[in-house]
Design an enzyme around this catalytic site. Structure first.
Site, short mmCIF file in Angstrom:
data_model
loop_
_atom_site.label_atom_id
_atom_site.label_comp_id
_atom_site.label_asym_id
_atom_site.label_seq_id
_atom_site.Cartn_x
_atom_site.Cartn_y
_atom_site.Cartn_z
N ARG A 1 0.80 -1.21 0.00
CA ARG A 1 0.00 0.00 0.00
C ARG A 1 0.84 1.28 0.00
O ARG A 1 0.70 2.12 -0.88
CB ARG A 1 -0.93 0.02 1.21
CG ARG A 1 -1.93 1.17 1.17
CD ARG A 1 -2.86 1.15 2.36
NE ARG A 1 -3.57 -0.11 2.48
CZ ARG A 1 -4.40 -0.39 3.49
NH1 ARG A 1 -4.58 0.49 4.46
NH2 ARG A 1 -5.02 -1.54 3.54
N HIS B 1 -7.78 -4.81 -7.60
CA HIS B 1 -7.61 -3.99 -6.39
C HIS B 1 -8.92 -3.91 -5.62
O HIS B 1 -9.73 -3.00 -5.85
CB HIS B 1 -7.13 -2.59 -6.81
CG HIS B 1 -6.46 -1.82 -5.72
ND1 HIS B 1 -5.23 -2.14 -5.19
CD2 HIS B 1 -6.85 -0.70 -5.05
CE1 HIS B 1 -4.88 -1.27 -4.26
NE2 HIS B 1 -5.85 -0.38 -4.15
N TYR C 1 -17.69 11.49 -15.62
CA TYR C 1 -17.57 12.63 -16.55
C TYR C 1 -16.19 12.73 -17.19
O TYR C 1 -16.04 13.41 -18.20
CB TYR C 1 -17.86 13.95 -15.81
CG TYR C 1 -19.23 14.03 -15.21
CD1 TYR C 1 -20.37 13.88 -16.01
CD2 TYR C 1 -19.41 14.25 -13.86
CE1 TYR C 1 -21.64 13.96 -15.45
CE2 TYR C 1 -20.67 14.33 -13.29
CZ TYR C 1 -21.78 14.18 -14.09
OH TYR C 1 -23.04 14.24 -13.55
#
Length: 748
Positions: A33, A79, A123
């Site tokens: 991580r 993931h 978007y």
């Protein structure tokens, strides 16, 4: 609590269970991580994003796809975390102000330097950049190992081939468990030059590498003001920091006025918050030199700072703003990365580059082996084709007439299984006469390529030569002459402004009158007051000193203990009440009294004297105390104490004792010191010095009597009083005041 009946109950030690589980959590955070891999400079989430985009064929030359599609593939296949965290990671890879060499080419609103967030993932659209393509180059050629994804249904790369020094080029930051990493971005051309130098000279020192990699290169530009030695030390240890300042220039507005324009701000500073902080400084008047701040930014940054007056020193104004705002920022360096993707380690600059180069060599060897396998496979197939063309009629007969044509072909022509299968799968259109010539040409080319690859794999110098060529190609693509590769952050030395000047620039300059009473109470009245008759004091107290000063001044207090104390004029209590005792503002002993209070003038020299007649000259710049304890200058032992402090301006000293003995001697006979007892100025049988004065021979000695009348005596008239230092002296000249005082203030 008693467990419910039924089922097996296993007792465990709570301490051991917590240690085991916390260790597993810590390792997961460190490995998967927070810390980047030293080889490709990526964390798992970034690696998975790029791999998913590659699977979606979002190459630099292809069309864009919705970010929601990318994020969906990442969290669905590789993931298993929140979609917003993955999208945030993707957005950062596309932000030109956050990443020096963006890995994602974004279309739509991806946020800005003001701190505004990106539009929702439905978007925005994205595809990979050339940099990302370099990182993935060779992934299909067995360049790296793959592992199963979290659900075992797919494969993902453990590390990317990394034909780009991404770790140092784009930097990284993260907080793990018990450790963290912070690597600022650097210039790729410099990194490539350093890597090439390291290939030629593997034992190259960090000092030599730091001469090539001069320092970070931030996407937002700015100026690094650390010296080269500090930068080199940071690269040597892997830990340190860099002071980054905004880039600014002065724009002339005509008629002697100007404004300061900031065009670049430090890395990771949000412009909107910076403007808010500057506006707050203007509103609270913490920087009196600054009158206004305006944000005129459009595509580029343009922050306009308006000084309060045309006489304001622009450099001094900026120095004060650097101290109080994010116009100057410190970027930390902590090169804590995963070595070989396994071991967390703080590396030096040379170790990080070496890790990348070793990875590039491993990738080169694996890709070469993969290509060699392909060539051998193709050569075997071509060998079968050539045999078939030489015996075409027999091959056709066997295929048409034999029940087991494959086995027959292998028996008759001594073919391998692969060759026989390839002949049987050959298309009829390939049986042209010209095809044989092309096959022989391809066979010869592949044989030559095979020999070259085998020679490469057997020769380490050739391997490094190939890697150097690859690095050289990267440098051409992102060289200093390209828009993306041109260095944005420059280096400079911080201006050597006096800290006192900077501190004073933060104080609003106003005239004040400092009032000190006999009992040591101090206050400051606004303005330069001429009439002090209306001042009130506590019972049995009265005026002792009145000074005209400014809020930017320092006030020096000289005590009978021989100590000097420093008070900031802007911190003095106001004049509405009686003020505050000086003893509460500094650590002055109760048994000591105040000898003198005056405005600090660092260019002056002072003559000090104690009751035993000893004294010396001291530069006033040496008298400033940085703490409440003050600064011991004149050493006195009880019952003696400090008595006089006068300006040493001139070349002669006139001193009169309480015994009314008068003496004049040259100032050059008095030593200049910063601390001590000094030398004997005048000898007394009893008492001590009453007053003294330093004057110039050319001007003569002036004194004022109690009626305010002024008297001047030339050196000719005073010749009978001139003697060596330390003598007793004689009775003073005619008309000298009976008060044994020269009558004017000792210090202005």
């Amino acid at each position: 609590m008693i467990p419910p009946p039924g089922g097996d109950v296993e007792g465990i030690n709570l301490r051991e269970a917590l240690e085991k589980r916390y260790l597993a959590y810590a390792l997961s955070t460190i490995m998967h991580r927070a810390l980047p891999d030293a080889r490709d400079g990526l964390k798992p989430v970034h690696r998975r994003i790029l791999h998913a985009m590659r699977q979606l064929k979002l190459d630099p030359n292809s069309g864009f796809k919705k970010c929601a599609r990318v994020v969906g593939d990442v969290i669905g296949k590789y993931h298993p975390h929140g979609d917003q965290s993955v999208y945030d990671a993707l957005v950062r890879l596309a932000q030109e102000f956050a990443v020096r060499y963006p890995l994602v080419d974004g279309q739509g609103n991806f946020g800005n330097v003001d701190g505004d967030g990106a539009a929702a993932m439905r978007y925005t659209e994205a595809r990979m950049t050339e940099v990302a393509a370099l990182l993935l180059e060779g992934l299909d050629e067995d360049a790296v190992d793959f592992r199963e994804t979290y659900d075992g249904e797919d494969k993902e790369p453990i590390v990317l081939p990394g034909n780009f020094p991404n770790l140092l080029a784009n930097g990284s930051s993260g907080i793990a468990v018990g450790m963290a990493t912070s690597i600022p971005p650097h210039n790729v051309a410099e990194l490539c030059d350093a890597a090439l130098a390291l290939i030629k000279k593997p034992e190259m020192s960090v000092e030599e590498l730091a001469a090539i990699v001069r320092g970070p290169d931030f996407p937002t530009g700015g100026i690094i003001v650390d010296d080269h030695a500090a930068i080199t030390e940071a690269y040597r240890t892997g830990r340190g920091g860099f002071r980054v300042r905004s880039r600014w220039h002065v724009e002339d507005q005509g008629r002697g006025t100007y404004v300061i324009v900031v065009t670049e701000i430090p890395y990771q500073v949000q412009k909107s918050r910076l403007i808010e902080k500057l506006a707050e400084l203007v509103q609270t008047r913490r920087v009196p030199l600054l009158a206004d701040v305006r944000d005129e930014s459009a595509e580029d940054i343009r922050v306009v700072l308006e000084p309060r007056a045309r006489t304001v020193d622009a450099a001094l104004l900026m120095e004060s703003l650097f101290k109080l705002s994010d116009l100057e920022s410190r970027i930390s360096l902590n090169m804590n990365v995963l070595s070989k993707g396994i071991v967390p380690k703080v590396m030096s600059l040379g170790e990080v580059l070496r890790e990348w180069l070793d990875h590039r060599r491993e990738v080169l060897l694996r890709r070469s082996r993969f290509r060699l396998g392909q060539i051998r496979h193709r050569l075997e197939v071509l060998g079968g084709y050539i045999i078939a063309f030489l015996n075409l009629d027999e091959v056709i007969r066997i295929i048409r007439e034999e029940d087991e044509p494959k086995a027959e072909l292998m028996r008759v022509f001594e073919l391998t299984d692969l060759q026989a299968e390839s002949i049987l799968n050959m298309r009829l259109r390939s049986l042209r006469k010209l095809e044989e010539m092309e096959l022989r040409r391809e066979h010869a080319a592949l044989t030559e390529e095979q020999a070259q690859i085998e020679a490469l794999m057997e020769s380490e110098p050739k391997q490094w030569q190939t890697i150097a060529w690859q690095i050289g190609e990267v440098r051409k693509t992102f060289g200093p002459d390209t828009p993306l590769g041109k260095r944005r952050t420059t280096f400079a030395e911080a201006p050597t402004h006096d800290a006192v000047d900077i501190e004073q620039s933060m104080i609003e300059r106003e005239p004040i009158t400092v009032i000190v009473s006999e009992k040591g109470w101090i206050r400051a009245l606004k303005g330069h007051q001429a009439d002090l008759s209306t001042l009130t004091f506590k019972t049995d107290d009265q005026l002792k000193f009145a000074l005209h000063a400014e809020t930017t001044d320092k006030i020096l207090v000289f005590s009978t203990g021989g100590k000097f104390f420093t008070l900031a004029a802007d911190k003095l209590p106001g004049g509405r009440g009686h003020g505050e005792p000086i003893r509460l503002m500094v650590d002055m002993d109760n048994e000591t009294d105040i000898v003198s209070v005056f405005v600090h003038r660092p260019e002056r020299k002072l003559l000090l004297a104690a009751t035993d007649g000893r004294g010396f000259v001291v530069p006033e710049a040496e008298l400033v105390a940085n703490t409440r304890k003050g600064k011991q200058v004149l050493n006195v032992e009880a019952p003696d104490e400090a008595r006089l402090c006068v300006e040493a301006k001139g070349d002669m000293v006139a001193i009169i004792g309480q015994n009314r003995k008068f003496l004049i001697f040259p100032l050059e006979q008095v030593p200049e010191m910063t601390r001590g007892k000094g030398v004997r100025l005048q000898r007394y049988r009893d008492g001590g010095p009453a007053d003294m004065r330093v004057f110039a021979k050319a001007d003569g000695l002036i004194w004022v009597d109690s009626s305010g009348r002024s008297f001047t005596r030339s050196m000719e008239e005073l010749k009978d009083f001139i003697a060596e230092r330390g003598q007793a002296g004689r009775l003073p000249p005619e008309k000298f005041p009976k008060s044994n005082s020269f009558g004017t203030p000792t210090l202005p």
